[in-house]
Design a protein around this motif. Structure first.
Motif, short mmCIF file in Angstrom:
data_model
loop_
_atom_site.label_atom_id
_atom_site.label_comp_id
_atom_site.label_asym_id
_atom_site.label_seq_id
_atom_site.Cartn_x
_atom_site.Cartn_y
_atom_site.Cartn_z
N THR A 138 0.82 -1.22 0.00
CA THR A 138 0.00 0.00 0.00
C THR A 138 0.85 1.26 0.00
OG1 THR A 138 -0.12 -0.03 2.43
CG2 THR A 138 -1.87 -1.17 1.21
N LYS A 139 2.18 1.11 0.26
CA LYS A 139 3.04 2.27 0.32
C LYS A 139 4.37 1.91 -0.34
CE LYS A 139 2.98 6.47 2.28
NZ LYS A 139 1.88 7.44 2.09
N ARG A 140 4.83 2.77 -1.26
CA ARG A 140 6.09 2.52 -1.97
C ARG A 140 7.06 3.65 -1.65
NH1 ARG A 140 2.48 2.16 -7.21
NH2 ARG A 140 1.78 3.96 -6.03
N ILE A 141 8.16 3.29 -1.00
CA ILE A 141 9.21 4.26 -0.66
C ILE A 141 10.39 4.02 -1.59
CG2 ILE A 141 10.75 5.13 1.13
CD1 ILE A 141 8.76 4.09 3.20
N VAL A 142 10.79 5.04 -2.33
CA VAL A 142 11.90 4.94 -3.28
C VAL A 142 13.01 5.88 -2.81
CG1 VAL A 142 12.66 5.26 -5.66
CG2 VAL A 142 10.38 4.33 -5.19
N ILE A 143 14.22 5.34 -2.71
CA ILE A 143 15.40 6.10 -2.28
C ILE A 143 16.33 6.24 -3.48
CG2 ILE A 143 17.36 6.19 -0.69
CD1 ILE A 143 15.70 4.22 1.10
N LEU A 144 16.70 7.47 -3.81
CA LEU A 144 17.61 7.73 -4.93
C LEU A 144 19.01 7.99 -4.37
CD1 LEU A 144 15.39 10.09 -7.13
CD2 LEU A 144 15.46 7.59 -7.07
N GLY A 145 19.93 7.09 -4.64
CA GLY A 145 21.30 7.24 -4.15
C GLY A 145 21.68 6.17 -3.15
N GLY A 146 22.86 5.59 -3.33
CA GLY A 146 23.32 4.52 -2.43
C GLY A 146 24.58 4.88 -1.68
N GLY A 147 24.76 6.18 -1.38
CA GLY A 147 25.89 6.60 -0.57
C GLY A 147 25.58 6.46 0.91
N PHE A 148 26.33 7.19 1.74
CA PHE A 148 26.11 7.10 3.19
C PHE A 148 24.67 7.44 3.56
CE2 PHE A 148 30.78 7.87 3.27
CZ PHE A 148 31.13 6.73 3.96
N ALA A 149 24.12 8.50 2.97
CA ALA A 149 22.77 8.94 3.33
C ALA A 149 21.72 7.95 2.84
CB ALA A 149 22.51 10.33 2.76
N GLY A 150 21.81 7.55 1.57
CA GLY A 150 20.81 6.65 1.01
C GLY A 150 20.81 5.29 1.65
N PRO A 458 26.73 21.12 7.83
CA PRO A 458 27.85 20.86 6.90
C PRO A 458 27.60 19.59 6.10
CG PRO A 458 28.45 20.22 9.13
CD PRO A 458 27.11 20.89 9.23
N PRO A 459 28.13 19.53 4.86
CA PRO A 459 27.94 18.36 4.00
C PRO A 459 28.93 17.24 4.33
CG PRO A 459 29.17 20.02 2.81
CD PRO A 459 28.85 20.61 4.16
N THR A 460 28.84 16.70 5.54
CA THR A 460 29.75 15.64 5.98
C THR A 460 29.01 14.32 6.06
OG1 THR A 460 29.31 16.09 8.31
CG2 THR A 460 31.14 17.28 7.29
N ALA A 461 29.76 13.22 6.04
CA ALA A 461 29.15 11.89 6.08
C ALA A 461 28.43 11.66 7.41
CB ALA A 461 30.23 10.82 5.88
N GLN A 462 29.03 12.08 8.53
CA GLN A 462 28.38 11.84 9.82
C GLN A 462 27.07 12.61 9.92
OE1 GLN A 462 30.01 13.98 13.38
NE2 GLN A 462 31.85 14.22 12.12
N CYS A 463 27.03 13.82 9.37
CA CYS A 463 25.80 14.60 9.38
C CYS A 463 24.74 13.95 8.48
CB CYS A 463 26.10 16.02 8.91
SG CYS A 463 24.82 17.22 9.33
N ALA A 464 25.16 13.48 7.30
CA ALA A 464 24.23 12.83 6.37
C ALA A 464 23.63 11.57 6.99
CB ALA A 464 24.95 12.50 5.07
N GLN A 465 24.44 10.81 7.72
CA GLN A 465 23.92 9.60 8.33
C GLN A 465 22.91 9.90 9.44
OE1 GLN A 465 27.67 7.44 9.22
NE2 GLN A 465 26.95 5.93 7.76
N ARG A 466 23.16 10.97 10.22
CA ARG A 466 22.19 11.34 11.25
C ARG A 466 20.91 11.86 10.61
NH1 ARG A 466 26.35 9.64 12.86
NH2 ARG A 466 26.99 9.46 15.04
#
Length: 566
Positions: A138-150, A458-466
């Protein structure tokens, strides 16, 4: 038998039996047994059971023994005994029996673990695999990007929706692996094998459907994602359409050459695994050509390597290339160390603006002592083959690497959504795109403002993961009709390697807002390796990287070119 209990028992038994090799070589009796049992339990818990994989477990266990020897016998035991570890040949010879013991322990651990696993499957039946109930989506979630954030978004959604199979998860990425970018400079410097810092997305995500392809466009009105897959046998590119209810933009960034087209043509990029491999092989090519060159001016040009940008990426790459270049000189006896020149060009008065001034000055001083040249308050203005033009002169070189700027993924330009001056999507405190229900953005794709401080994130990996963790919570909250939370994150600190066994560290003190612990040198380098190794996804990748680091202690850098530069 309970699944977790079975794995623990198998790990403890296999570790206890295999520890006979440690008892015989380490001469610490009970402690060797306890250590063997603990490692066996951890090995069993981290490993996914596979039937009759004796050869794989033998190799994996034996390989695990080498880094364990380095960490425990060479480093930990001397430290616990009040001594400093030494790396001279005599001490290494004294540790050789322990190395044999660790490798034998690891090999026995793998074999015995597999035998006990197969025996348990025979007598008690295989581990029950949870059956996915047949329910309508009933719900489709699509994520664009497979880096740290995705990838982190997908992992968190899998955890939160593990019992709700009415929600489908799809991740679309151009490559089939997560690239662990903090270790990318070590690939360019020939310290790590390229595949060892890449984690396959298909094996890392258990419930999410993975689609490899290039996102060609998004239709917000009809809520569709258009994806171009691999070319067919006739060279045509096949397109597919994926409908969505919730869409997450986590496409990352690309290099921004600030409109300087000549520099874009002449410079190496430094964003992907292929970029790092190309840089490494290009450096080797320059050495091969310089070895045959008689003209000192041309040889100097070949052995001059210019890195543009004084942030983390530029400094770590310059340090890695400098170590690599000096490390392979022994293979080129006609070349001299004074002919090498690694130049870092930065437009400000100091490098590493992400760190405190004292650490930045320390990094510069250490790198200068090792031969790196700094051109500060200097801008690149143009480039042509063989020459880099600066605001205050020029440098004759065949190698230019650009790390001086990034921009959000160009796909965002065509979207009818509000963007900031960088081209990133503007989002609210909950990381949702205003005015577009079910559309979210995080990481380099988003202009995120901290809900508590009001400052840009800031555009950092730790920030993107949080951001990814909060985004997953907010999507689930929306599904359950609960209020979303605003994003706030206090930086955990920063780490930067500046050359051989030297790093700078700035770590936040727990429970002390605004307080940071700053240190540098060998200890900071060990902390860097320990923290990033723990963050590297997957036990197999951790073992492989530990193997590479251990081998690097005893053998010179590899100079085999792995791609055809032509």
């Amino acid at each position: 038998m309970n699944r977790s209990l079975r794995r623990n028992v198998i790990g403890i038994l296999s570790g206890a039996v295999a520890s006979a090799a440690l008892i015989a070589t380490l001469h610490h009796g009970v402690w060797s047994l306890i250590l063997g049992v603990a490692i066996g339990a951890a090995y069993s818990a981290a490993l996914r059971p596979t039937r009759r994989a004796y050869a794989d477990n033998l190799m994996a266990g034996g390989a695990l023994g080498v880094p364990l020897w380095g960490l425990i016998t060479v480093i930990a035991i001397p430290l616990l005994s009040g001594q400093m570890p030494e790396w001279n040949a005599e001490q290494m010879r004294q540790h050789f029996p322990a190395l044999v013991g660790w490798v034998v322990y690891g090999a026995f651990l793998g074999i015995i673990h597999q035998a006990l696993q197969d025996g348990a499957d025979h007598f008690f039946g295989e581990d029950a695999v949870p059956q996915v109930p047949a329910v309508s989506v009933t719900k489709r979630i699509v994520i664009l990007g497979g880096g740290f954030a995705g990838m982190r978004t997908a992992e968190c959604l899998e955890e939160k929706l593990h019992t709700d199979f009415s929600v489908s998860l799809t991740l679309i990425n151009e490559t089939n692996a997560l690239l662990f970018t903090p270790m990318l400079a070590e690939v360019a410097g020939s310290s790590l094998e390229p595949s060892h810092i890449s984690t396959p997305l298909r094996s890392a995500l258990h419930r999410t459907e993975f689609i490899r392809g290039v996102v060609a466009g998004v239709d917000p009105e009809n809520r569709l994602v258009i994806v171009l897959g691999n070319g067919s046998a006739h060279g045509a590119t096949e397109g597919r359409v994926f409908p969505y209810d919730d869409l997450v933009f986590a496409l990352g960034s690309i290099s921004n050459y600030l409109g300087m087209t000549n520099i874009e043509k002449c410079a190496f990029n430094f964003k992907s695994l292929f970029d790092a491999i190309r840089i490494r092989n290009h450096v080797i090519e320059m050495f091969e050509r310089a070895d045959l060159e008689c003209d000192p001016a041309l040889r100097s040009s070949l052995l001059t390597f210019v890195v543009a940008g004084g942030g983390f990426a530029g400094v770590e790459l310059a340090g890695a290339l400098n170590d690599f270049a000096h490390g392979i000189l022994a293979d080129y006896p006609r070349l001299r160390a004074n002919e090498l020149n690694v130049v870092l060009v930065h437009s400000h008065d100091r490098v590493l603006p992400e760190l405190s001034e004292s650490l930045a000055r320390y990094a510069q001083e250490k790198m200068e002592l090792r031969g790196v040249t700094f051109r500060l308050n200097t801008r690149l203005v143009d480039a042509r083959p063989g020459v880099v033009l600066l605001s205050d002169g020029e440098i004759r070189t065949e190698t230019l690497v650009w790390t001086a700027g990034t921009a959000p993924n160009p796909l965002l330009k065509a979207l009818p959504l509000e963007k900031d001056k960088r081209g990133a999507l503007v989002v609210d405190d909950a990381l949702a795109v205003p005015g577009e229900a079910g559309v979210w953005a995080i990481g380099d794709c988003a202009a995120v403002t901290d809900a508590t401080t009001g400052q840009p994130c800031p555009p950092t990996a730790q920030c993107a993961q949080r951001q990814a963790e909060l985004l997953a919570s907010n999507i689930v909250a929306q599904l359950q009709e609960r209020p979303a939370r605003g994003f706030h994150f206090d930086s955990l600190g920063a780490l930067c390697v500046v050359g051989h066994q030297t790093a700078c560290a700035e770590l936040r003190v727990p429970f002390a807002p605004g307080k940071f612990l700053r240190f540098s040198g060998l200890f900071a380098w060990l902390v860097w390796r320990g923290i990033y190794l723990s963050k590297l996804p997957g036990l197999e990748r951790k073992i492989r990287v530990l193997m590479d680091w251990t081998i690097e202690l005893f053998f010179p850098r590899d100079i085999v070119q792995t791609v055809d530069l032509k």
